[in-house]
Design a protein around this motif. Sequence first.
Motif, short mmCIF file in Angstrom:
data_model
loop_
_atom_site.label_atom_id
_atom_site.label_comp_id
_atom_site.label_asym_id
_atom_site.label_seq_id
_atom_site.Cartn_x
_atom_site.Cartn_y
_atom_site.Cartn_z
N SER A 101 0.83 -1.20 0.00
CA SER A 101 0.00 0.00 0.00
C SER A 101 0.86 1.26 0.00
O SER A 101 0.60 2.20 -0.76
CB SER A 101 -0.93 0.00 1.22
OG SER A 101 -1.75 1.14 1.22
N ALA A 102 1.89 1.29 0.84
CA ALA A 102 2.77 2.45 0.90
C ALA A 102 3.50 2.66 -0.43
O ALA A 102 3.60 3.79 -0.92
CB ALA A 102 3.78 2.29 2.03
N ALA A 103 3.99 1.57 -1.03
CA ALA A 103 4.69 1.70 -2.31
C ALA A 103 3.75 2.15 -3.41
O ALA A 103 4.10 3.00 -4.24
CB ALA A 103 5.34 0.36 -2.67
N GLY A 104 2.54 1.58 -3.44
CA GLY A 104 1.60 1.93 -4.49
C GLY A 104 1.15 3.37 -4.45
O GLY A 104 1.08 4.05 -5.48
N THR A 105 0.87 3.87 -3.26
CA THR A 105 0.41 5.26 -3.14
C THR A 105 1.55 6.26 -3.33
O THR A 105 1.29 7.44 -3.58
CB THR A 105 -0.24 5.49 -1.77
OG1 THR A 105 0.67 5.09 -0.72
CG2 THR A 105 -1.53 4.70 -1.63
#
Length: 225
Positions: free
Chosen positions: A112-116
Amino acid sequence: QLDDDRGELLSKRDKNADPHMELIECPKDASLLGIALWGAVFPLRLIMHYSLPDVRQLDHHGLPTASIWVAYISTVMSLIWLLAGSFTMVVSLESLADVIGIPDAVMGVTLSAAGTSLPAYIASRVAAERGFGNQAVANVFGSNTFNIFVGLGLPWVIYCLVNDGSFSELENDHILESILTMAGALLLFVALMLQTGYIFLKWHADLFVLLYICYVAYSIGQVFL
């Protein structure tokens, strides 16, 4: 004369940048897997191609030919696509975590952190390739500042207004450790910049990548160990 000089400057900055490709343009010299992936997302590419006005067209001076209103429309539509993509990604990751039994905390600090953060990475990379180093760095800090003050603050305010001014359902999930890690990384960045006179060195990047890997490993270890 000023337009010629500005166009020449922009042309020099664009030499090392990636060539512009249409979203619906089939990749050349791509592998079978690449072509298959391109075909799988072609309907989405088609919709984005016709809903996002292209502002990359340049005249013979190297200056943009699109009007300011086209740029406004393209910016607004980009934000709408970004919101839709982020929402879809978060919902999909939550469903995936429930199916395979991965805690939300692990998903939050990894996928989630990488995607956002990918949009901020792409924007900073494009700015750096065009010679706008200050803009690349400011974009990273600006996006994270927005995430904290608006991404967290605005939903919090709305929830408190609807629910009599309080929110008591927040779980700890090692939030304090994450805050201290973020603050430490920021202080380290400031110290390195002061030491080198605001000059970025390769080992700076290697250090921050290593620290991120250690942070992710530590966060996952706290959940499973």
